[in-house]
Design a protein around this motif. Structure first.
Motif, short mmCIF file in Angstrom:
data_model
loop_
_atom_site.label_atom_id
_atom_site.label_comp_id
_atom_site.label_asym_id
_atom_site.label_seq_id
_atom_site.Cartn_x
_atom_site.Cartn_y
_atom_site.Cartn_z
N PRO A 137 -78.52 -5.49 56.87
CA PRO A 137 -78.17 -6.04 58.19
C PRO A 137 -76.76 -6.60 58.26
N HIS A 138 -76.10 -6.69 57.11
CA HIS A 138 -74.81 -7.38 57.05
C HIS A 138 -73.63 -6.41 56.87
N GLY A 139 -73.86 -5.15 57.23
CA GLY A 139 -72.79 -4.15 57.18
C GLY A 139 -72.65 -3.46 58.52
N TYR A 140 -71.41 -3.08 58.84
CA TYR A 140 -71.09 -2.49 60.15
C TYR A 140 -70.09 -1.37 59.95
N LEU A 141 -70.37 -0.21 60.52
CA LEU A 141 -69.41 0.89 60.52
C LEU A 141 -68.59 0.79 61.80
N VAL A 142 -67.32 0.56 61.64
CA VAL A 142 -66.42 0.38 62.77
C VAL A 142 -65.65 1.68 62.99
N SER A 143 -65.69 2.17 64.21
CA SER A 143 -65.11 3.47 64.52
C SER A 143 -64.46 3.41 65.91
N ARG A 144 -63.73 4.46 66.21
CA ARG A 144 -63.05 4.57 67.50
C ARG A 144 -63.45 5.88 68.17
N VAL A 145 -63.60 5.86 69.48
CA VAL A 145 -63.92 7.08 70.22
C VAL A 145 -62.66 7.93 70.33
#
Length: 423
Positions: free
Chosen positions: A278-286
């Protein structure tokens, strides 16, 4: 409603230094989960969590968890070396492998790890490469007698892991005869279970096994490893597993089954997903917006960064930064750029109106996210960042480059790609 441990302003500050895509891990959240787990099992003297390295194989994360008294659960030589790099050796490592090469056993033994044997036929191999250690563990598979399973593991009679009860008892006696003095039993019977009764039911089954083993062979177990299997709420409307209630449930069956038999032992766990997921996030751009028979959002991330939706159809919540309060009145397939039609983070997902340039955050990627990355289509694995408790951000794995992709071609000098232009 899924929340984030960072603001849009903070995220844009991070992106100014580290380009998307990247995985971002929240140190405060990981530490809080470790504290709650240890509080839940504080009643058990000797309790220890062995974090499943396969979930998030980064030495910075292993060192962080090590500072919370967690060890590591390893299955390969690289995972053992990662643990050593994080400062973990000896019985802070539990080596739990299957179809194991001899050299893997040899390194585990050299590091002083607790070795967990998947099969009785591995005993001669272990003895030949490093001898039988005084502390040893065996993996148990009860087959269809354990009825709480799920679609990931399936019918236990069909899984490749562990020994039958007769094999387990025979292995224990053989190991004792060869000099082992301290014994443990391990079992992983489901994956990503949201059932609060899973650990108590598993524990009860293994506690009864411990009593039977003592009565039949005279061998008293020193520890029982409940392994992993506890899930996390990927969907916004799912409730978390109450780990405090789980701990109380295990304590209840411990008191009912083991205490009357005069058995006192330590409880081990090997949680991966529960600890960091729950403590990880994939950050991306459109990158692109496409309209054909459906509406598509194309990201600069792809299944090479997060494989679970592609192979399992797994749900991962998506936040469009800055548009959290806008109505989710558009339906999109959210995709990556691989030449495969299953390269989708979401299908028919309701989101706010989203356009190229928007930042999206894919939740719950702290386990089996970056670790399952791969290079199909020549895609390069992304960076990993750690959001520290003081608000600073550390790069804990840089993004791959084309030179990394070509590095294993150094055996073929006719293909010298060391100076390959990337721009």
């Amino acid at each position: 409603m899924k929340t984030l441990p960072f603001s849009e302003e903070k995220l844009r500050e991070i992106i100014a230094q580290y380009p998307t895509p990247f995985h971002l891990y929240d140190e405060a959240g990981i530490r809080d989960t470790a504290r709650r787990l240890y509080d839940a099992f504080a009643w058990n003297r000797g309790f220890k969590e062995y974090f499943a390295v396969k979930a998030l194989p980064n030495p910075a994360i292993l060192k962080l968890l090590g500072s919370m008294d967690c060890g590591t659960d390893c299955a390969t030589i690289p995972e053992l070396l990662l643990s050593k790099a994080a400062g973990l050796t000896g019985e802070d490592i539990l080596f739990s492998s299957n179809d194991t090469p001899g050299e893997d056993f040899a390194l585990a033994h050299k590091l002083g790890a607790i070795i967990n044997l998947d099969d009785i036929t591995h005993i001669p191999l272990l003895e030949s490469v490093c001898g039988i250690p005084e502390t040893i563990c065996c993996r148990y598979n009860p087959g269809s007698t354990f009825t709480m399973t799920n679609c990931i593991m399936g019918d236990l009679s069909d899984t490749k892991f562990g020994m039958t009860k007769p094999q387990l008892f025979e292995a224990m006696k053989l190991l004792r005869d060869k000099g082992a003095k301290r014994f443990g039993v391990h079992a992983l019977l489901v994956s990503c279970s949201m059932e609060q009764d899973y650990y108590p039911q598993l524990a009860a089954s293994l506690f009864r096994l411990a009593v039977e083993l003592k009565n039949e062979t005279g061998i008293s177990l020193s520890f029982i490893d409940l392994s992993g299997g506890i899930g996390i709420p990927y969907h916004p409307n799912e409730a978390k597993v109450d780990i405090a209630a789980v701990g109380r449930g295990v304590q209840k069956v411990y008191d009912e089954i083991l205490k009357p038999a005069g058995i006192e032992l330590s409880i081990y766990t090997e949680l991966g997903r529960f600890m960091t997921g729950p403590h990880g996030y994939l950050v991306s751009r459109v990158l692109h917006e496409k309209h054909t028979y459906k509406d598509y959002l194309g990201l600069d991330a792809c299944a090479a960064n997060l494989m679970r939706p592609a192979i399992y159809g797994a749900y991962h919540h998506i936040t469009v930064m800055g548009k959290e309060q806008q109505p989710a009145d558009h339906t999109y397939d959210v995709t990556g750029g691989l030449c495969e039609n299953n390269d989708k983070f979401a299908v028919d997902r309701a989101l706010p109106k989203t356009v190229p340039g928007d930042l999206v955050v894919i939740h719950d990627t702290g386990a089996h996210g970056s670790s399952m990355g791969y290079n199909y289509n020549g895609k390069l694995r992304s960076a990993e960042l750690l959001l520290k408790q003081d608000g600073s951000v550390a790069l804990i794995r840089r993004a791959e480059t084309p030179q990394d992709y070509f590095a294993t071609l150094d055996c073929c000098p006719e293909f010298d790609l060391s100076e390959t232009e990337t721009e």
